[in-house]
Design a protein around this motif. Structure first.
Motif, mmCIF file in Angstrom:
data_model
loop_
_atom_site.group_PDB
_atom_site.id
_atom_site.type_symbol
_atom_site.label_atom_id
_atom_site.label_comp_id
_atom_site.label_asym_id
_atom_site.label_seq_id
_atom_site.Cartn_x
_atom_site.Cartn_y
_atom_site.Cartn_z
ATOM 1 N N GLY A 105 0.800 -1.221 0.000
ATOM 2 C CA GLY A 105 0.000 0.000 0.000
ATOM 3 C C GLY A 105 0.829 1.265 0.000
ATOM 4 N N ILE A 106 2.132 1.146 -0.220
ATOM 5 C CA ILE A 106 2.997 2.323 -0.103
ATOM 6 C C ILE A 106 2.626 3.416 -1.095
ATOM 7 C CG2 ILE A 106 4.735 1.249 -1.619
ATOM 8 C CD1 ILE A 106 5.279 3.832 1.229
ATOM 9 N N PHE A 243 -7.633 1.983 -5.903
ATOM 10 C CA PHE A 243 -7.730 2.399 -4.503
ATOM 11 C C PHE A 243 -8.984 3.221 -4.218
ATOM 12 C CE2 PHE A 243 -6.745 5.729 -1.305
ATOM 13 C CZ PHE A 243 -6.714 4.909 -0.178
ATOM 14 N N LEU A 244 -9.217 4.263 -4.988
ATOM 15 C CA LEU A 244 -10.358 5.131 -4.714
ATOM 16 C C LEU A 244 -11.682 4.386 -4.897
ATOM 17 C CD1 LEU A 244 -9.183 8.495 -6.334
ATOM 18 C CD2 LEU A 244 -9.100 7.807 -3.932
ATOM 19 N N THR A 245 -11.713 3.490 -5.868
ATOM 20 C CA THR A 245 -12.927 2.691 -6.073
ATOM 21 C C THR A 245 -13.191 1.787 -4.869
ATOM 22 O OG1 THR A 245 -12.534 2.694 -8.455
ATOM 23 C CG2 THR A 245 -14.058 1.032 -7.604
ATOM 24 N N GLY A 253 -11.545 2.517 6.332
ATOM 25 C CA GLY A 253 -11.160 1.604 7.397
ATOM 26 C C GLY A 253 -10.892 0.200 6.900
ATOM 27 N N TRP A 254 -11.856 -0.379 6.142
ATOM 28 C CA TRP A 254 -11.680 -1.727 5.615
ATOM 29 C C TRP A 254 -10.566 -1.785 4.575
ATOM 30 C CZ3 TRP A 254 -13.119 -5.837 7.963
ATOM 31 C CH2 TRP A 254 -14.259 -5.832 8.775
ATOM 32 N N THR A 255 -10.368 -0.706 3.840
ATOM 33 C CA THR A 255 -9.301 -0.686 2.831
ATOM 34 C C THR A 255 -7.938 -0.759 3.501
ATOM 35 O OG1 THR A 255 -10.696 0.655 1.379
ATOM 36 C CG2 THR A 255 -8.342 0.568 0.876
#
Length: 300
Positions: A105-106, A243-245, A253-255
């Protein structure tokens, strides 16, 4: 600079570090393996003696390079990939390392930090400055990793990096998932992201690139590194464009929780498959790889 609309200066500033890096390249010695592959053995011996500080060790290493070049000179690149199962294993490991690096996720944090912080009720100006701080932490910790990697080794540093990133994103997931508000929650989110970036900078960032080069045999190193680099940018594109989707569908939070789990997966990947290559000559790694040793044992 953003407040004054100085976008040209903002876009142009990266020229400065790029120019410094370009100039510093003049101080780097050529790779002994690269020199030997082109028949420049005396130059390769001189570089090895400068690097090792021991003539006997340098001569032994050059002999290993000569041997490996002689053994692999018939095929290279894609032909070597088709012909040698051990090369397919090393290429697959390099691709796996780069895919896992992006799944930490960097680049989501690096690309979308202002949007993440604005969503946490950070002001636009404050979010911009916090983003600068994220980049600064990444750079400073990366410099420190240069010294740690020679003392701790690749595997311990990479495992520690994954644990730190998983914990930091887990904290960020709780803050976002519980919809906490107020200065304390906002500062805690910023702190979690900074710790995450620091964890990446100390291990997963620099070490993946180092390992992807070290695990490839001489004859196929350029091809193997090219494959892993392509995998890195391909996964970067996939993660950053979804990511945004995902945030819109699941919430921040879940992402963040999902990326935390990915870092735990990276830790397990490292424990099971990644070798320790500290102080191991590249030629020895290649010999172990060709002998069919498990990937985690091709180092020392």
């Amino acid at each position: 600079l953003a407040g004054g609309g100085h976008w040209r200066l903002m876009v142009g500033l990266p020229v400065v570090p790029a120019a410094l890096l370009f100039a510093a390249c003049a101080l780097l010695p050529s790779s002994p393996s690269w020199l030997a592959a082109r028949g420049r053995f005396e130059e390769a011996r001189k570089v090895l003696r400068d690097l090792r500080g021991d003539e006997a060790e340098a001569d032994r290493e050059l002999d290993c390079i000569r041997h490996e070049l002689g053994a692999g000179k018939a095929v290279s690149g894609f032909a070597l990939l088709r012909a040698k199962p051990y090369f397919r294993r090393s290429v697959a490991l390099g691709i796996g390392l780069q895919v896992m690096q992006q799944l930490t996720g960097i680049n989501v944090v690096m690309y979308y930090a202002p949007k993440i912080l604005e969503g946490a009720h950070f002001g636009t100006t404050a979010a911009a400055w916090a983003t600068v701080l994220v980049g600064l932490v990444n750079a400073v910790v990366g410099i420190g990793a240069i010294y740690l990697v020679s003392r701790w080794g690749r595997r311990p540093l990479l495992v520690s990096s994954c644990i730190i990133m998983a914990c930091a994103l887990g904290c960020a997931a709780m803050i976002e998932g519980m919809h906490l508000h107020g200065p304390g929650a906002t500062l805690s989110l910023v702190a979690a992201l900074l710790v995450f970036v620091a964890g990446f900078g100390m291990g997963a960032g620099p070490l993946v690139w180092t390992l992807c080069s070290e695990i490839q045999p001489i004859a196929g190193r350029d091809f193997g590194v090219a494959c892993s680099t392509l995998a890195n940018w391909g996964m970067d594109w996939a993660v950053s464009n979804t990511f945004l989707t995902i945030v819109a569908a699941l919430g921040a939070g879940w992402t963040f929780a999902g990326f935390s789990v990915m870092n735990i997966g990276f830790m397990l990947f490292t424990v099971l498959l990644v070798p320790e290559t500290r102080d191991v000559p590249l030629e020895v790694i290649e010999q172990h790889l060709e002998a069919g040793l498990p990937l985690r044992r091709i180092g020392r």
